[in-house]
Motif scaffolding. Structure first.
Motif, PDB file in Angstrom:
ATOM      1  N   ALA A 123      48.509  51.285  47.408  1.00 19.39           N
ATOM      2  CA  ALA A 123      48.352  52.311  46.385  1.00 19.39           C
ATOM      3  C   ALA A 123      49.039  53.622  46.763  1.00 19.39           C
ATOM      4  O   ALA A 123      49.259  53.908  47.942  1.00 19.39           O
ATOM      5  CB  ALA A 123      46.860  52.564  46.155  1.00 19.39           C
ATOM      6  N   PRO A 124      49.376  54.442  45.766  1.00 18.56           N
ATOM      7  CA  PRO A 124      49.889  55.795  46.030  1.00 18.56           C
ATOM      8  C   PRO A 124      48.910  56.578  46.904  1.00 18.56           C
ATOM      9  O   PRO A 124      47.693  56.451  46.735  1.00 18.56           O
ATOM     10  CB  PRO A 124      49.986  56.415  44.634  1.00 18.56           C
ATOM     11  N   ARG A 125      49.443  57.414  47.807  1.00 22.78           N
ATOM     12  CA  ARG A 125      48.579  58.004  48.825  1.00 22.78           C
ATOM     13  C   ARG A 125      48.533  59.526  48.863  1.00 22.78           C
ATOM     14  O   ARG A 125      47.543  60.081  49.324  1.00 22.78           O
ATOM     15  CB  ARG A 125      48.985  57.500  50.211  1.00 22.78           C
ATOM     16  N   ALA A 176      35.991  43.668  37.072  1.00 20.52           N
ATOM     17  CA  ALA A 176      37.132  43.000  36.453  1.00 20.52           C
ATOM     18  C   ALA A 176      38.454  43.524  37.019  1.00 20.52           C
ATOM     19  O   ALA A 176      39.380  42.750  37.299  1.00 20.52           O
ATOM     20  CB  ALA A 176      37.085  43.196  34.941  1.00 20.52           C
ATOM     21  N   LEU A 177      38.560  44.822  37.177  1.00 26.62           N
ATOM     22  CA  LEU A 177      39.787  45.408  37.726  1.00 26.62           C
ATOM     23  C   LEU A 177      40.011  44.978  39.169  1.00 26.62           C
ATOM     24  O   LEU A 177      41.143  44.675  39.570  1.00 26.62           O
ATOM     25  CB  LEU A 177      39.715  46.936  37.640  1.00 26.62           C
ATOM     26  N   ALA A 178      38.936  44.941  39.941  1.00 23.61           N
ATOM     27  CA  ALA A 178      39.056  44.534  41.346  1.00 23.61           C
ATOM     28  C   ALA A 178      39.429  43.066  41.471  1.00 23.61           C
ATOM     29  O   ALA A 178      39.983  42.640  42.493  1.00 23.61           O
ATOM     30  CB  ALA A 178      37.744  44.814  42.080  1.00 23.61           C
ATOM     31  N   VAL A 212      50.099  49.112  39.660  1.00 16.66           N
ATOM     32  CA  VAL A 212      49.083  49.580  40.615  1.00 16.66           C
ATOM     33  C   VAL A 212      48.522  50.930  40.176  1.00 16.66           C
ATOM     34  O   VAL A 212      47.305  51.123  40.097  1.00 16.66           O
ATOM     35  CB  VAL A 212      49.683  49.670  42.025  1.00 16.66           C
ATOM     36  N   ALA A 213      49.419  51.884  39.885  1.00 18.55           N
ATOM     37  CA  ALA A 213      48.968  53.221  39.513  1.00 18.55           C
ATOM     38  C   ALA A 213      48.158  53.191  38.222  1.00 18.55           C
ATOM     39  O   ALA A 213      47.106  53.827  38.111  1.00 18.55           O
ATOM     40  CB  ALA A 213      50.174  54.151  39.372  1.00 18.55           C
ATOM     41  N   SER A 214      48.639  52.444  37.236  1.00 16.91           N
ATOM     42  CA  SER A 214      47.956  52.357  35.953  1.00 16.91           C
ATOM     43  C   SER A 214      46.590  51.696  36.095  1.00 16.91           C
ATOM     44  O   SER A 214      45.601  52.131  35.500  1.00 16.91           O
ATOM     45  CB  SER A 214      48.830  51.579  34.965  1.00 16.91           C
ATOM     46  N   LEU A 225      40.656  47.603  48.329  1.00 14.14           N
ATOM     47  CA  LEU A 225      41.506  47.287  47.180  1.00 14.14           C
ATOM     48  C   LEU A 225      42.820  48.059  47.258  1.00 14.14           C
ATOM     49  O   LEU A 225      43.898  47.497  47.029  1.00 14.14           O
ATOM     50  CB  LEU A 225      40.776  47.626  45.876  1.00 14.14           C
ATOM     51  N   ARG A 226      42.738  49.329  47.587  1.00 15.32           N
ATOM     52  CA  ARG A 226      43.948  50.150  47.676  1.00 15.32           C
ATOM     53  C   ARG A 226      44.892  49.626  48.760  1.00 15.32           C
ATOM     54  O   ARG A 226      46.112  49.686  48.611  1.00 15.32           O
ATOM     55  CB  ARG A 226      43.571  51.610  47.962  1.00 15.32           C
TER      56      ARG A 226
END
Length: 351
Positions: free
Chosen positions: A299-301, A196-198, A163-165, A293-294
């Motif tokens: 995702a980190p917050r 593409a990432l999404a 996720v972070a990467s 998406l997050r």
């Protein structure tokens, strides 16, 4: 239109499940006969099959986040002592970064084999940390000559790191919309990278072994890095590099936390970029698309979760102000930058 765009020369090989043979072919094509293989101990199982197919004279395992200058110096001495004439890096951004540090002095070609979505493999950007200061620069000698993407190498990437990467790659795309040298080609590449990432990241979050999802995410990460190499480092990356070097924060997680705050900060003064990002997400608003998406990715917050002290905001303010490009879409003041950093430190909701 009036702009100058430079496309960097590099071979890119997608070889799902076949990285040992693909790397061997690239070593041969580049005339390499004495390989310095750079891979940390935790990447040993991924690097071993590759090592068996190439003429390794040295395996170097000392890889440290943010590439401290003393670590780079030891790697440089090791390369010279072994008589290496080509570098193969197997790992994430820190591993690629160490190979770049060696290449910058020696001029040795690099074959990069990424095991995260860092994107460093597709740029001519280097970074070194001395004390609390991380310095970055551009040098064509550090651009890997070849990149081998093997989705099979990322099937064991821990979910949190994935996720972070992946969001770090997303940050390359977003910064490429308004970087100091951003042009229409960069924006087109970045928009496709976001799409593409999404698409890929939720698929990998749902099934970490999905080769199709990993390949889509790698494709997006590559486009992100190519766009970023051309557009240059914008506000987001300047913030993250200062904070990362000053407080030894984890690279990808720092990018993942800061990204939505910078997007919300700049979007009101970057109409074309905002529209492109929103369209790539399939959303009405760019920030809303990223937020959705997050949420899916958990995702980190907050920067405080990764060790940044609250009084570090005041300490970082001056260096960040100095680093942000003058053409940032939203004018940056000490007051509005302080608010942004405070929100990212606490993980406050974005209005």
């Amino acid at each position: 239109m009036k702009f100058t765009h430079q496309t960097l020369p590099q071979r890119v090989v997608f070889a799902a499940g076949d990285s040992p043979a693909a790397v061997a072919a690239e070593v041969e094509a580049l005339g390499g006969s004495k390989v310095m293989l750079i891979a940390s101990e935790r990447e040993k199982d991924l690097a071993d099959p590759i090592a068996k197919e190439i003429p390794v004279v040295l395996r170097h395992e000392e890889v440290v986040m943010h590439v401290p200058v003393e670590v780079a110096a030891r790697a440089l001495r090791a390369a010279a002592d072994a008589g290496a004439n080509i570098l193969v890096s197997v790992g994430g951004g820190s591993t690629t970064g160490l190979a770049k540090a060696v290449a910058m002095t020696t001029g040795l070609p690099i074959i990069a084999v990424p095991t995260t979505y860092a994107g460093s493999e597709a740029t001519n950007v280097w970074g070194l940390t001395e004390g609390e200061t991380k310095t970055t620069g551009v040098d064509d000698k550090v651009l890997p000559a070849s990149v081998v993407y093997d989705a099979a190498l990322l099937t064991t990437l821990p979910g949190e790191m994935m996720v972070a990467s992946g969001l770090n790659a997303m940050a390359h795309c977003v910064d490429s919309m308004w970087g100091p040298r951003a042009d229409p080609i960069d924006r087109a590449l970045a928009q496709e990278g976001i799409r593409a990432l999404a698409t890929g990241l939720p698929a990998v979050a749902d099934d970490s072994t999905s080769v199709e999802g990993i390949e889509q995410t790698l494709y997006g990460a590559y486009l992100a890095a190519v766009a970023f190499a051309s557009a240059g480092s914008g506000m987001h990356h300047k913030i993250c590099h200062v904070l990362g070097g000053m407080f030894n924060l984890p690279h990808a997680q720092t990018h993942a936390v800061v990204l939505p705050y910078v997007l919300a900060f700049n979007a009101p003064h970057a109409a074309e970029a905002e529209a492109r990002v929103a369209e790539a997400f399939g959303s009405r608003k760019a920030s809303a698309g990223l937020a959705a998406l997050r949420e899916v990715l958990d995702a980190p917050r907050a920067l405080r979760d990764y060790g940044m002290p609250q009084d570090g905001i005041a300490k970082a303010l001056g260096p960040v102000m100095k680093a942000i490009p003058a053409n940032n879409p939203t004018p940056v003041t000490r007051a509005n930058l302080t608010l942004l950093l405070e929100a990212a430190w606490a993980g406050d909701p974005i209005n």
